[in-house]
Design a protein around this motif. Structure first.
Motif, mmCIF file in Angstrom:
data_model
loop_
_atom_site.group_PDB
_atom_site.id
_atom_site.type_symbol
_atom_site.label_atom_id
_atom_site.label_comp_id
_atom_site.label_asym_id
_atom_site.label_seq_id
_atom_site.Cartn_x
_atom_site.Cartn_y
_atom_site.Cartn_z
ATOM 1 N N GLY A 141 75.978 144.199 18.035
ATOM 2 C CA GLY A 141 76.783 144.100 16.778
ATOM 3 C C GLY A 141 77.570 144.685 16.233
ATOM 4 O O GLY A 141 78.082 144.530 15.138
ATOM 5 N N GLY A 142 77.795 146.110 16.753
ATOM 6 C CA GLY A 142 78.772 146.790 16.380
ATOM 7 C C GLY A 142 78.303 147.610 15.266
ATOM 8 O O GLY A 142 77.115 147.583 14.574
ATOM 9 N N LEU A 143 79.109 148.629 14.614
ATOM 10 C CA LEU A 143 78.932 149.603 13.562
ATOM 11 C C LEU A 143 79.991 149.787 12.822
ATOM 12 O O LEU A 143 81.133 149.706 13.400
ATOM 13 C CB LEU A 143 78.372 150.956 14.346
ATOM 14 N N THR A 144 79.850 150.102 11.565
ATOM 15 C CA THR A 144 81.062 150.395 10.652
ATOM 16 C C THR A 144 81.355 151.825 11.019
ATOM 17 O O THR A 144 80.711 152.859 11.457
ATOM 18 C CB THR A 144 80.674 150.172 9.175
ATOM 19 N N GLN A 145 82.476 152.155 10.486
ATOM 20 C CA GLN A 145 83.059 153.726 10.556
ATOM 21 C C GLN A 145 82.157 154.519 9.957
ATOM 22 O O GLN A 145 81.519 155.633 10.242
ATOM 23 C CB GLN A 145 84.253 154.114 9.713
ATOM 24 N N ALA A 146 81.525 154.161 8.705
ATOM 25 C CA ALA A 146 80.504 154.903 7.903
ATOM 26 C C ALA A 146 79.301 155.090 8.705
ATOM 27 O O ALA A 146 78.407 156.108 8.811
ATOM 28 C CB ALA A 146 79.986 154.484 6.714
ATOM 29 N N GLU A 147 78.623 154.034 9.378
ATOM 30 C CA GLU A 147 77.531 154.079 10.022
ATOM 31 C C GLU A 147 77.557 154.963 11.445
ATOM 32 O O GLU A 147 76.804 155.530 11.575
ATOM 33 C CB GLU A 147 77.001 152.553 10.577
ATOM 34 N N ILE A 148 78.712 154.792 12.116
ATOM 35 C CA ILE A 148 79.328 155.554 13.297
ATOM 36 C C ILE A 148 79.139 157.283 12.649
ATOM 37 O O ILE A 148 78.355 158.025 13.318
ATOM 38 C CB ILE A 148 80.638 155.286 13.786
ATOM 39 N N ALA A 149 79.591 157.576 11.606
ATOM 40 C CA ALA A 149 79.615 158.778 11.297
ATOM 41 C C ALA A 149 78.079 159.331 10.871
ATOM 42 O O ALA A 149 77.770 160.510 11.173
ATOM 43 C CB ALA A 149 80.340 158.861 10.093
#
Length: 262
Positions: free
Chosen positions: A29-37
């Motif tokens: 489902g992917g991740l947001t930039q904030a979640e990746i960080a």
């Protein structure tokens, strides 16, 4: 080599990109930039340019506006090497048997960087048949091979494949609700049968070669033509059965015990 030596040869930008790819490979489902960080314990600003480059190079795509997910580009790159050669080595004897039994040509196709690509071709044993050059890129939307490659992936993977193709082809008007419904029908039936969009009088018969995880790794297609004055030539119904038996055998060689839904 000591830990100090390892640190001496570090490439921070490369490490950052690989960290992102490995993280996205492990989530659905992917991740947001904030979640990746957050997961990588870094500042979100550190990943903006890296994500932008990964998107532009086709390794990552945006979904749902602000989420990032892997495309199939890495899979496609891997397909260009040993796995494809091994698949072809398994497939060629079976493709030859299929051609002899059906009196028709056939070709093996994989998905690579947005397009179905022909990786093996078997000529018909008689005078007449349809052939296509190995290495040819064909349509994802207008061929039986393309339909099968889409149909036997998950909904999310289909979306990534279509997005990767549309980035270069621009065939946006072809992704209709009717088209997506057809893909579901193909998956339930176990094969595609459709008139060729390229050659009049040809019916493309396409079936999936499945991996051990039940996902399609290739499509085997018979461009069926009606043979006149050819005693013993199977009709289209028997040709479909020959095709399905061939893809079943080839799927077994990959360790698959997956059965089509429906």
């Amino acid at each position: 080599m000591t830990e100090d030596d390892n640190d001496r040869y570090r490439a921070p930008a490369l490490d950052k990109g690989l960290d992102i790819l490995e993280l996205l490979a492990a989530v659905d489902g992917g991740l947001t930039q904030a979640e990746i960080a957050k997961r990588l314990d870094r500042s979100p600003n550190e990943f903006y340019r890296m994500l932008d480059r990964l998107v532009k190079r086709g390794y990552v795509t945006r979904i749902d506006g602000d989420r990032f997910a892997l495309t199939l580009k890495l899979f496609g790159l891997a397909q260009l090497h040993a796995p494809v050669r091994r698949l072809v080595s398994f497939a060629v004897p079976l493709m030859r048997e299929l051609a002899e039994a059906s009196r028709q040509a056939n070709q093996l196709v994989v998905f690579d960087r947005g397009y179905p690509v022909v990786i093996a071709q078997q000529e018909a044993p008689g005078y007449w048949g349809i052939s296509i050059r190995v290495g040819s890129r064909i349509s994802l939307f207008d061929t039986g091979s393309g339909h099968v490659l889409l149909a036997f992936h998950t909904k999310e993977e289909r979306e990534m494949m279509i997005a990767e193709n549309l980035g270069s082809s621009g065939d946006h008007n072809k992704v209709t609700p009717e088209f997506l419904s057809r893909l579901d029908q193909i998956r339930a039936r176990g094969y595609e049968m459709m008139p060729s969009a390229q050659t009049a009088g040809v019916i493309n018969l396409s079936a999936p070669v499945l991996g051990a995880d039940g996902k399609v790794i290739a499509s085997l297609t018979v461009p069926y033509i009606t043979l006149i004055n050819t005693p013993g030539a199977p009709d289209i119904t028997n040709s479909i059965q020959l095709l399905l038996e061939t893809t079943r055998k080839l799927s077994e060689m990959t360790g698959s015990d997956f059965k089509a839904e429906g």
